[in-house]
Design an enzyme around this catalytic site. Structure first.
Site, PDB file in Angstrom:
ATOM      1  N   GLU A  59      -7.670   8.311   6.500  1.00 14.03           N
ATOM      2  CA  GLU A  59      -7.898   8.902   7.825  1.00 14.03           C
ATOM      3  C   GLU A  59      -8.422  10.342   7.756  1.00 14.03           C
ATOM      4  O   GLU A  59      -7.743  11.282   8.199  1.00 14.03           O
ATOM      5  CB  GLU A  59      -6.608   8.846   8.652  1.00 14.03           C
ATOM      6  CG  GLU A  59      -6.118   7.428   8.909  1.00 14.03           C
ATOM      7  CD  GLU A  59      -4.854   7.370   9.773  1.00 14.03           C
ATOM      8  OE1 GLU A  59      -4.341   8.430  10.165  1.00 14.03           O
ATOM      9  OE2 GLU A  59      -4.393   6.251  10.061  1.00 14.03           O
ATOM     10  N   ARG A  98       0.861  -1.190   0.000  1.00 14.09           N
ATOM     11  CA  ARG A  98       0.000   0.000   0.000  1.00 14.09           C
ATOM     12  C   ARG A  98       0.894   1.236   0.000  1.00 14.09           C
ATOM     13  O   ARG A  98       1.712   1.398   0.912  1.00 14.09           O
ATOM     14  CB  ARG A  98      -0.906  -0.016   1.239  1.00 14.09           C
ATOM     15  CG  ARG A  98      -1.706   1.249   1.376  1.00 14.09           C
ATOM     16  CD  ARG A  98      -2.641   1.243   2.571  1.00 14.09           C
ATOM     17  NE  ARG A  98      -3.327   2.510   2.589  1.00 14.09           N
ATOM     18  CZ  ARG A  98      -3.430   3.319   3.642  1.00 14.09           C
ATOM     19  NH1 ARG A  98      -2.913   2.974   4.808  1.00 14.09           N
ATOM     20  NH2 ARG A  98      -4.042   4.471   3.539  1.00 14.09           N
ATOM     21  N   HIS A 114      -3.132  10.894   0.975  1.00 13.34           N
ATOM     22  CA  HIS A 114      -2.518  10.660   2.285  1.00 13.34           C
ATOM     23  C   HIS A 114      -1.888  11.995   2.707  1.00 13.34           C
ATOM     24  O   HIS A 114      -0.694  12.079   2.973  1.00 13.34           O
ATOM     25  CB  HIS A 114      -1.516   9.512   2.217  1.00 13.34           C
ATOM     26  CG  HIS A 114      -1.242   8.850   3.545  1.00 13.34           C
ATOM     27  ND1 HIS A 114      -1.421   7.506   3.773  1.00 13.34           N
ATOM     28  CD2 HIS A 114      -0.800   9.345   4.722  1.00 13.34           C
ATOM     29  CE1 HIS A 114      -1.080   7.205   5.030  1.00 13.34           C
ATOM     30  NE2 HIS A 114      -0.694   8.318   5.628  1.00 13.34           N
ATOM     31  N   TYR A 146      -4.292   1.183  15.802  1.00  8.41           N
ATOM     32  CA  TYR A 146      -3.044   1.170  16.579  1.00  8.41           C
ATOM     33  C   TYR A 146      -3.281   0.916  18.058  1.00  8.41           C
ATOM     34  O   TYR A 146      -2.506   0.222  18.702  1.00  8.41           O
ATOM     35  CB  TYR A 146      -2.310   2.512  16.422  1.00  8.41           C
ATOM     36  CG  TYR A 146      -1.752   2.700  15.035  1.00  8.41           C
ATOM     37  CD1 TYR A 146      -0.482   2.253  14.710  1.00  8.41           C
ATOM     38  CD2 TYR A 146      -2.521   3.278  14.026  1.00  8.41           C
ATOM     39  CE1 TYR A 146       0.028   2.392  13.430  1.00  8.41           C
ATOM     40  CE2 TYR A 146      -2.021   3.417  12.733  1.00  8.41           C
ATOM     41  CZ  TYR A 146      -0.754   2.976  12.443  1.00  8.41           C
ATOM     42  OH  TYR A 146      -0.249   3.089  11.175  1.00  8.41           O
ATOM     43  N   GLU A 167      -3.582  -0.367   8.036  1.00 10.86           N
ATOM     44  CA  GLU A 167      -2.434   0.028   8.868  1.00 10.86           C
ATOM     45  C   GLU A 167      -2.570  -0.615  10.242  1.00 10.86           C
ATOM     46  O   GLU A 167      -3.653  -0.614  10.839  1.00 10.86           O
ATOM     47  CB  GLU A 167      -2.353   1.550   9.084  1.00 10.86           C
ATOM     48  CG  GLU A 167      -1.982   2.337   7.869  1.00 10.86           C
ATOM     49  CD  GLU A 167      -1.873   3.834   8.141  1.00 10.86           C
ATOM     50  OE1 GLU A 167      -1.596   4.239   9.291  1.00 10.86           O
ATOM     51  OE2 GLU A 167      -2.078   4.592   7.187  1.00 10.86           O
TER      52      GLU A 167
HETATM   53  O1  IFM Z   1       2.429   7.477  10.086  1.00 14.13           O
HETATM   54  C1  IFM Z   1       1.060   7.475  10.276  1.00 14.13           C
HETATM   55  C2  IFM Z   1       0.338   7.307   8.952  1.00 14.13           C
HETATM   56  O2  IFM Z   1       0.711   8.273   8.023  1.00 14.13           O
HETATM   57  C3  IFM Z   1      -1.162   7.417   9.160  1.00 14.13           C
HETATM   58  N1  IFM Z   1      -1.611   6.542  10.215  1.00 14.13           N
HETATM   59  C4  IFM Z   1      -0.880   6.519  11.445  1.00 14.13           C
HETATM   60  C5  IFM Z   1       0.616   6.374  11.197  1.00 14.13           C
HETATM   61  C6  IFM Z   1       1.376   6.368  12.537  1.00 14.13           C
HETATM   62  O3  IFM Z   1       1.166   7.552  13.220  1.00 14.13           O
END
Ligand code: IFM
Length: 449
Positions: free
Chosen positions: A168, A79, A123, A297, A355
């Site tokens: 996001e 990705r 992004h 996360y 992610e």
């Molecule tokens: O690095 C970022 C990414 O660009 C978007 N999601 C979270 C990651 C970690 O903070």
């Protein structure tokens, strides 16, 4: 690794993720225009270590080396994102063929390596010229995004089968327009709410453009940062704050995308600060997608904070819960909760974890990086994802954040998320212990318990 006892479905995609500004560098090459992140990262004190993405991992030049690393890791998916200002240096007009050629080469090299590309269109690197016309606070930016999506789909569409429109939107809207720690660095509640709505409209315009340009078997969706939200204390005030925070982070986007409406309780919380929402907007935002990208996360613990911006809630930490170098709690069960709740309440037809990963204070010693904490983090989150699969969640892929250590936005290079260590002085790449371990996962199509 011994043979896996948590075996994922056949054809499950094992990937890693990056984004353009975080890895590419080469900000002045190939006719690229400036983005809001070029401007923001050059502002004094905006980035913790005073760095910028000017060079980053130099992946613009080193993408072949990076793809060779992907092969060593046994990845079946990658990705990455397209830098919008490489394609439309001034935000509009004719697309820059030089910029498109770069990504054609990347996609061709991935095809040679038998790695499936998943392309993210936004992004966070909005062309600077669009920011000067209001950026995401201007509804018109969504239409510009539609044109950009069309140009990229036309160029890469025959080869690229998987697409993410926007990454996001919550982060881009709130960290960029309310908290001011991301580009464009605004601190304005109305701007943040306008940005959130217009980013969803951009997703809608992007989806329409992709549908028009791509073969019918192509798949497209959006990637959201999602997390379970729990109150810190057992007071009503904390419980209500957690519910509002959940509305702000999760339900606002998911209800719009899957139910064609914004949640009633949040409409009253945001009140007159909301931008114009036209009658057809929500129907367009809720047009069917093929998959949902989930970025997970950490769970969020919050407490009531009188007057805290937006929803009167502030983030807190549960005592005794281990954290990553970002100060984020480690809780794999949160991933299982996100996936099973999604399946029960919004039921996306297919989900990819676009992610998941962790920053730790890695050290390169004698040519190796021993990062057992990251290995444990990934192992435990994959087991949590596997449990969700067993319970019927339609999970089709997993992309570890990140392939490489890279420019971690307002933290600069001080936080390392990679499966591969990058020495920024020499651009030497070294696969970490966790990367070697992940190669075992991709080979076995699973994890041992
Ligand atoms: O690095 C970022 C990414 O660009 C978007 N999601 C979270 C990651 C970690 O903070």
């Amino acid at each position: 690794m011994a043979s896996a006892d948590a075996l994922f479905p056949p054809g499950f995609v094992w990937g890693a993720a990056t984004s353009a500004y975080q890895i590419e560098g080469a900000v002045d090459e190939g006719g690229r225009g400036e983005s809001i992140w070029d401007v923001f990262s050059h502002r004094p004190s905006a980035i913790a270590d005073g760095s910028t993405g000017d060079v980053a991992c130099d992946s613009f030049h080193r993408y072949r080396e990076d793809i060779a690393l992907m092969r060593e890791l046994g990845l079946t998916g990658y990705r990455f994102s397209i830098a919008w200002p490489r394609i439309f240096p001034s935000g509009a007009g004719a697309p820059n063929e030089n910029g498109l050629d770069h990504y054609r080469r990347v996609v061709d090299a991935l095809a040679e390596a038998d790695i499936e590309p998943l392309v993210t269109l936004y992004h966070w690197d909005l062309p600077r010229s669009l920011q000067s016309r209001g950026g995401w606070t201007n509804r018109d930016t969504a239409a510009r995004f539609g044109e950009y999506a069309q140009a990229v789909a036309r160029a890469l569409g025959p080869e690229v089968r998987h697409w993410v429109t926007v990454n996001e939107p919550w982060v881009a809207a709130y960290l960029g327009h309310l908290v001011g720690i991301h580009a464009p660095g605004l601190r304005d509640r109305r701007a943040a709410l306008a940005a959130a709505h217009h980013l969803l409209l951009a997703h809608a315009d992007g989806m329409a453009a992709l549908r028009a340009e791509l073969p019918t078997d192509a798949q497209a969706g959006i990637a959201l940062n999602l997390a379970p939200v729990a109150p810190l204390g057992d007071t009503n005030a904390d419980a209500e704050a957690a519910n509002r925070f959940d509305g702000f982070l999760n339900r606002w986007f998911l209800d719009a995308l899957y139910k064609g409406r914004y949640p009633e309780d949040m409409l009253s919380v945001f009140g007159d600060d909301l931008p114009e929402i036209r009658p057809n907007d929500l129907a367009r935002i809720a047009a069917p997608t093929d998959f949902l990208g989930v970025n997970y996360y950490s769970p969020n613990t919050v407490r009531w904070a009188r007057g805290a911006p937006m929803v009167e809630a502030e983030m807190a930490s549960r005592p005794g819960v281990p954290q990553t170098a970002m100060g984020w709690e480690i809780d794999p069960n949160g991933l299982h909760q996100v996936l099973t709740r999604l399946h029960a309440e919004w039921a996306p037809g297919s989900i990819r974890i676009t992610e998941n990963g962790a920053a730790f204070d890695d050290r390169l010693v004698d040519g190796t990086v021993d990062d057992p904490d990251r290995e444990a983090y990934l192992h435990d989150h994959l087991l949590a994802a596997f449990r969700a699969v067993e319970e019927g969640v339609p999970l089709a892929g997993y992309y570890c954040w990140s392939l490489l250590d890279n420019f971690e936005w307002s933290y600069g290079y001080s936080r390392r998320f990679g499966l591969v260590h990058v020495d920024y002085a020499t651009q030497t790449r070294t696969i970490k212990r966790s990367g070697r371990w992940y190669a075992g996962v991709t080979r076995e199509n699973g994890v041992s318990g």
